[in-house]
Design a protein around this motif. Structure first.
Motif, PDB file in Angstrom:
ATOM      1  N   LEU A 111       0.814  -1.210   0.000  1.00 15.40           N
ATOM      2  CA  LEU A 111       0.000   0.000   0.000  1.00 15.40           C
ATOM      3  C   LEU A 111       0.847   1.260   0.000  1.00 15.40           C
ATOM      4  CD1 LEU A 111      -2.765  -1.133   2.495  1.00 15.40           C
ATOM      5  CD2 LEU A 111      -2.800  -1.174   0.010  1.00 15.40           C
ATOM      6  N   ASP A 162      -7.292  -7.584  -6.578  1.00 17.31           N
ATOM      7  CA  ASP A 162      -7.155  -7.425  -5.129  1.00 17.31           C
ATOM      8  C   ASP A 162      -7.291  -5.959  -4.728  1.00 17.31           C
ATOM      9  OD1 ASP A 162      -6.861 -10.110  -4.701  1.00 17.31           O
ATOM     10  OD2 ASP A 162      -4.659 -10.069  -4.635  1.00 17.31           O
ATOM     11  N   GLU A 170     -10.822  -4.991  -4.914  1.00 21.65           N
ATOM     12  CA  GLU A 170     -11.543  -5.590  -3.788  1.00 21.65           C
ATOM     13  C   GLU A 170     -11.386  -4.721  -2.542  1.00 21.65           C
ATOM     14  OE1 GLU A 170     -12.122 -10.064  -3.422  1.00 21.65           O
ATOM     15  OE2 GLU A 170     -10.446  -9.669  -2.082  1.00 21.65           O
ATOM     16  N   LEU A 171     -10.155  -4.356  -2.286  1.00 16.68           N
ATOM     17  CA  LEU A 171      -9.887  -3.479  -1.140  1.00 16.68           C
ATOM     18  C   LEU A 171     -10.639  -2.169  -1.290  1.00 16.68           C
ATOM     19  CD1 LEU A 171      -8.367  -2.555   1.361  1.00 16.68           C
ATOM     20  CD2 LEU A 171      -6.414  -2.012  -0.096  1.00 16.68           C
ATOM     21  N   PHE A 207     -14.183  -2.293  -0.396  1.00 20.49           N
ATOM     22  CA  PHE A 207     -14.443  -2.322   1.044  1.00 20.49           C
ATOM     23  C   PHE A 207     -14.349  -0.928   1.650  1.00 20.49           C
ATOM     24  CE2 PHE A 207     -12.538  -6.842   1.189  1.00 20.49           C
ATOM     25  CZ  PHE A 207     -13.706  -7.344   0.626  1.00 20.49           C
ATOM     26  N   VAL A 208     -13.409  -0.165   1.146  1.00 18.82           N
ATOM     27  CA  VAL A 208     -13.049   1.074   1.839  1.00 18.82           C
ATOM     28  C   VAL A 208     -13.757   2.298   1.286  1.00 18.82           C
ATOM     29  CG1 VAL A 208     -11.133   2.649   2.227  1.00 18.82           C
ATOM     30  CG2 VAL A 208     -10.808   0.195   2.537  1.00 18.82           C
ATOM     31  N   SER A 248     -17.380   3.323   2.321  1.00 15.61           N
ATOM     32  CA  SER A 248     -17.399   3.826   3.694  1.00 15.61           C
ATOM     33  C   SER A 248     -16.799   5.221   3.768  1.00 15.61           C
ATOM     34  CB  SER A 248     -16.621   2.876   4.611  1.00 15.61           C
ATOM     35  OG  SER A 248     -17.221   1.594   4.606  1.00 15.61           O
ATOM     36  N   LEU A 285     -18.609   8.697   5.173  1.00 11.89           N
ATOM     37  CA  LEU A 285     -18.044   9.670   6.108  1.00 11.89           C
ATOM     38  C   LEU A 285     -17.953  11.053   5.478  1.00 11.89           C
ATOM     39  CD1 LEU A 285     -15.086   7.911   7.949  1.00 11.89           C
ATOM     40  CD2 LEU A 285     -17.464   8.203   8.663  1.00 11.89           C
ATOM     41  N   THR A 291     -13.095  12.914   4.808  1.00 13.87           N
ATOM     42  CA  THR A 291     -13.419  12.006   5.909  1.00 13.87           C
ATOM     43  C   THR A 291     -12.757  12.448   7.204  1.00 13.87           C
ATOM     44  OG1 THR A 291     -11.496  10.568   5.551  1.00 13.87           O
ATOM     45  CG2 THR A 291     -13.500  10.042   4.332  1.00 13.87           C
ATOM     46  N   PRO A 337      -5.425   8.179   8.807  1.00 14.17           N
ATOM     47  CA  PRO A 337      -5.037   6.822   8.395  1.00 14.17           C
ATOM     48  C   PRO A 337      -5.843   6.333   7.195  1.00 14.17           C
ATOM     49  CG  PRO A 337      -5.266   6.929  10.775  1.00 14.17           C
ATOM     50  CD  PRO A 337      -5.777   8.230  10.237  1.00 14.17           C
ATOM     51  N   LEU A 338      -7.123   6.640   7.198  1.00 15.89           N
ATOM     52  CA  LEU A 338      -7.956   6.250   6.061  1.00 15.89           C
ATOM     53  C   LEU A 338      -7.464   6.923   4.786  1.00 15.89           C
ATOM     54  CD1 LEU A 338     -10.478   4.762   5.066  1.00 15.89           C
ATOM     55  CD2 LEU A 338     -11.830   6.751   5.714  1.00 15.89           C
ATOM     56  N   CYS A 370      -4.609   7.509   3.938  1.00 16.80           N
ATOM     57  CA  CYS A 370      -3.423   6.832   3.415  1.00 16.80           C
ATOM     58  C   CYS A 370      -3.768   5.744   2.412  1.00 16.80           C
ATOM     59  CB  CYS A 370      -2.597   6.239   4.557  1.00 16.80           C
ATOM     60  SG  CYS A 370      -1.742   7.490   5.527  1.00 16.80           S
ATOM     61  N   LEU A 371      -5.036   5.399   2.308  1.00 20.43           N
ATOM     62  CA  LEU A 371      -5.445   4.408   1.314  1.00 20.43           C
ATOM     63  C   LEU A 371      -5.752   5.050  -0.034  1.00 20.43           C
ATOM     64  CD1 LEU A 371      -7.621   2.050   3.508  1.00 20.43           C
ATOM     65  CD2 LEU A 371      -5.402   1.591   2.490  1.00 20.43           C
ATOM     66  N   LEU A 421       0.846   6.658   7.486  1.00 18.23           N
ATOM     67  CA  LEU A 421       0.408   6.254   8.830  1.00 18.23           C
ATOM     68  C   LEU A 421       0.090   4.774   8.919  1.00 18.23           C
ATOM     69  CD1 LEU A 421      -1.920   9.286   9.613  1.00 18.23           C
ATOM     70  CD2 LEU A 421       0.346   8.825  10.531  1.00 18.23           C
ATOM     71  N   LEU A 422      -0.011   4.088   7.779  1.00 21.87           N
ATOM     72  CA  LEU A 422      -0.306   2.656   7.811  1.00 21.87           C
ATOM     73  C   LEU A 422       0.961   1.819   7.749  1.00 21.87           C
ATOM     74  CD1 LEU A 422      -3.431   2.644   5.484  1.00 21.87           C
ATOM     75  CD2 LEU A 422      -3.324   2.705   7.982  1.00 21.87           C
ATOM     76  N   LEU A 440     -11.188   2.911  10.720  1.00 22.73           N
ATOM     77  CA  LEU A 440     -10.675   2.191   9.554  1.00 22.73           C
ATOM     78  C   LEU A 440     -10.874   0.690   9.729  1.00 22.73           C
ATOM     79  CD1 LEU A 440      -9.085   1.899   6.954  1.00 22.73           C
ATOM     80  CD2 LEU A 440      -6.980   2.146   8.265  1.00 22.73           C
ATOM     81  N   PHE A 473     -14.253  -0.535   9.032  1.00 28.35           N
ATOM     82  CA  PHE A 473     -14.589  -0.617   7.611  1.00 28.35           C
ATOM     83  C   PHE A 473     -14.009  -1.883   6.994  1.00 28.35           C
ATOM     84  CE2 PHE A 473     -14.554   4.287   7.430  1.00 28.35           C
ATOM     85  CZ  PHE A 473     -15.786   4.301   8.045  1.00 28.35           C
ATOM     86  N   SER A 527     -15.248  -6.959   6.444  1.00 26.22           N
ATOM     87  CA  SER A 527     -15.153  -7.446   5.068  1.00 26.22           C
ATOM     88  C   SER A 527     -14.079  -8.519   4.944  1.00 26.22           C
ATOM     89  CB  SER A 527     -14.826  -6.287   4.127  1.00 26.22           C
ATOM     90  OG  SER A 527     -15.865  -5.323   4.153  1.00 26.22           O
ATOM     91  N   ASN A 544      -5.687 -11.948  -0.082  1.00 27.89           N
ATOM     92  CA  ASN A 544      -5.583 -10.657  -0.751  1.00 27.89           C
ATOM     93  C   ASN A 544      -4.406  -9.887  -0.139  1.00 27.89           C
ATOM     94  OD1 ASN A 544      -5.834  -7.925  -1.432  1.00 27.89           O
ATOM     95  ND2 ASN A 544      -8.036  -8.117  -1.741  1.00 27.89           N
ATOM     96  N   PRO A 568      -2.725  -7.040  -0.753  1.00 31.52           N
ATOM     97  CA  PRO A 568      -2.848  -5.634  -0.352  1.00 31.52           C
ATOM     98  C   PRO A 568      -3.705  -5.475   0.899  1.00 31.52           C
ATOM     99  CG  PRO A 568      -3.161  -5.840  -2.708  1.00 31.52           C
ATOM    100  CD  PRO A 568      -3.122  -7.233  -2.169  1.00 31.52           C
ATOM    101  N   LEU A 569      -4.777  -6.228   0.960  1.00 30.10           N
ATOM    102  CA  LEU A 569      -5.631  -6.174   2.146  1.00 30.10           C
ATOM    103  C   LEU A 569      -4.853  -6.599   3.385  1.00 30.10           C
ATOM    104  CD1 LEU A 569      -8.473  -5.733   3.289  1.00 30.10           C
ATOM    105  CD2 LEU A 569      -9.012  -8.096   2.674  1.00 30.10           C
ATOM    106  N   CYS A 627      -1.952  -6.057   4.065  1.00 30.81           N
ATOM    107  CA  CYS A 627      -1.075  -4.982   4.532  1.00 30.81           C
ATOM    108  C   CYS A 627      -1.755  -4.101   5.567  1.00 30.81           C
ATOM    109  CB  CYS A 627      -0.596  -4.136   3.356  1.00 30.81           C
ATOM    110  SG  CYS A 627       0.600  -4.977   2.305  1.00 30.81           S
TER     111      CYS A 627
END
Lengths: 257, 257
Positions: free
Chosen positions: A93, A113, A116-117, A120-121, A124, A128, A173, A177-178, A180-181, B92-93, B117, B120, B124, B175, B177-178, B180
DNA sequence: CCTGTTTCTATCGTATGACTTTATCCGGGA
DNA sequence: TCCCGGATAAAGTCATACGATAGAAACAGG
């Protein structure tokens, strides 16, 4: 073998300075590792031998290795040598690691992948954003959306606006940390655009509508609606990208035959 | 000022080697940055002046800076100096960055953000794990769960088992990346255990039940159930942690008064 | 007095060689 | 066979020197 690389727009300031020598070395090593040219466990050129491999001082080489080791790509130990780390140790990531993947051939599993991530994110995140957005956030998102509408499909400013749209939603949001995705999301967008035939107007229009619907939901401060619509957007994007991947694979297969 | 640090169990092999000199320097700098001792934009000790600050060669110092720059903590530019990057640039991750946060006083906003985070992502992840798990995955999860049951509450093996439980679920998603994001989840767990009074058996028992219910759902390959139960687990953990944070804040306030 | 240009210089970037530390390997001895 | 200890190879650390660059300050022109 390698597609034209410079096409992709960089989503976020990368930490690696390409002007500096150590940065170029780090880039070369990283690409070799990620493409699989240097398989896991294989030794990197010895710090003394490298004079033959690449003409660069130990200093620059070692700093490049430190940079990569921080992302889990390599692991250095006295006596045994500096080895390529197993993929499970990589920080997939990390913005740089994501960017380096664009230098390799598209890996369908990896792209799936990431989607997919994202699935999920990002819904959400949109929820927010709808709940917490300020007026300033809204203006940023709107500006990005208008950038997508007002520029020609698949042009560079359009891509940048697309990335900015999603990044602005993450910013709204208020969850660092979020946020960072965001680079991971940007990566999927860039992959879909990288793979896309530039004359596919149908998908572009559909994507525009998806974006507008998400934006409207955020304007209305309707979190659930924003999440649902973002899911739709991501799924549409995923399906489109998978179609392109299949087409590409098929084209390659026929080319071989 | 600083709480006992060595208590927390390291969730995953950190990329920073504490035995090496550059690693110690990187650690010192990182903690200074994350605690806010060196505010964003401030210059790091000059590469030549550092002889007075810390007695270490430029080489080691520079390699430490490279390590940190890869995580976005610092930014070095010729002439202007090496500066602490704004927090938005931090990754931050990153496992190391998450770990360094334990050396600072607990930041409630940051912990809430991480839990958000987690809320979320982890349900899943549990859904995917339920759908995709192999027998081997299941054994790993079960072993971890038994480790939680059979060891004394809040003991180190118990914490490790808790971390292993969640990590095994991530692993079962297949997965990368997930996966991570597992360190981020581990961080929240470690925070809640770090803050916890070691005699709080009520929460521990409740947590054990939550874990067992998740495990059962994964055994049954019931994705939706696993996701729902994981949501419950995370929410319970969040509430418990917030309570502890409030108690701690209150205690500090009364101590001052 | 203000503005644009040049020069200066502090600071990072790179190179090199020597020395230290670490861990693996291997052989000798119990 | 097993354990111990030295040889050894590689990364780690240090000191020094020089190159490159971007700020800052001095300076010249308007």
């Amino acid at each position: 073998m390698r597609g034209p690389m410079q096409l992709h727009v960089k989503a976020r300031a990368t930490r690696l300075n390409p002007d500096r020598l150590f940065g170029q070395v780090a880039h070369r090593l990283a690409v070799a590792i990620i493409t699989g040219g240097s398989p896991a466990g294989s030794l990197l050129p010895n710090e003394d031998d490298l004079k033959g491999e690449i003409s660069v001082s130990r200093t620059a080489y070692r700093e490049a290795v430190k940079f990569l080791s921080g992302k889990g790509l390599v692991e250095a130990r006295p006596k045994s040598g500096t080895r390529v780390a197993p993929r499970e140790a990589w920080n997939l990531l990390d913005p740089d690691v994501l960017a380096w993947h664009f230098e390799a051939d598209p890996n369908e599993k990896f792209i799936r992948d990431l989607f997919e991530l994202r699935l999920f994110v990002e819904p959400s995140a949109a929820r927010l954003a709808a709940q917490r957005r300020s007026e300033a956030d809204l203006r940023l998102i709107e500006t990005a959306f208008r950038g997508m509408v007002e520029n020609p499909p698949y042009a560079e400013p359009t891509v940048r606006a697309d990335l900015a749209f999603h990044e602005a939603i993450f910013a709204a949001t208020r969850n660092p940390p979020l946020q960072c995705l965001a680079p991971a999301v940007s990566a999927t967008i860039q992959w879909s655009l990288f793979l896309k035939a530039p004359d596919d107007r149908f998908f572009f229009t559909a994507s525009l509508i998806d974006h507008e619907r998400v934006f409207d939901a955020i304007v209305q401060r309707d979190g659930d609606l924003a999440a649902a619509r973002m899911s739709g957007l991501v799924i549409d994007s995923l399906n489109s990208t998978l179609g392109l991947l299949a087409a590409r694979t098929e084209a390659n297969a026929s080319k071989i035959a």
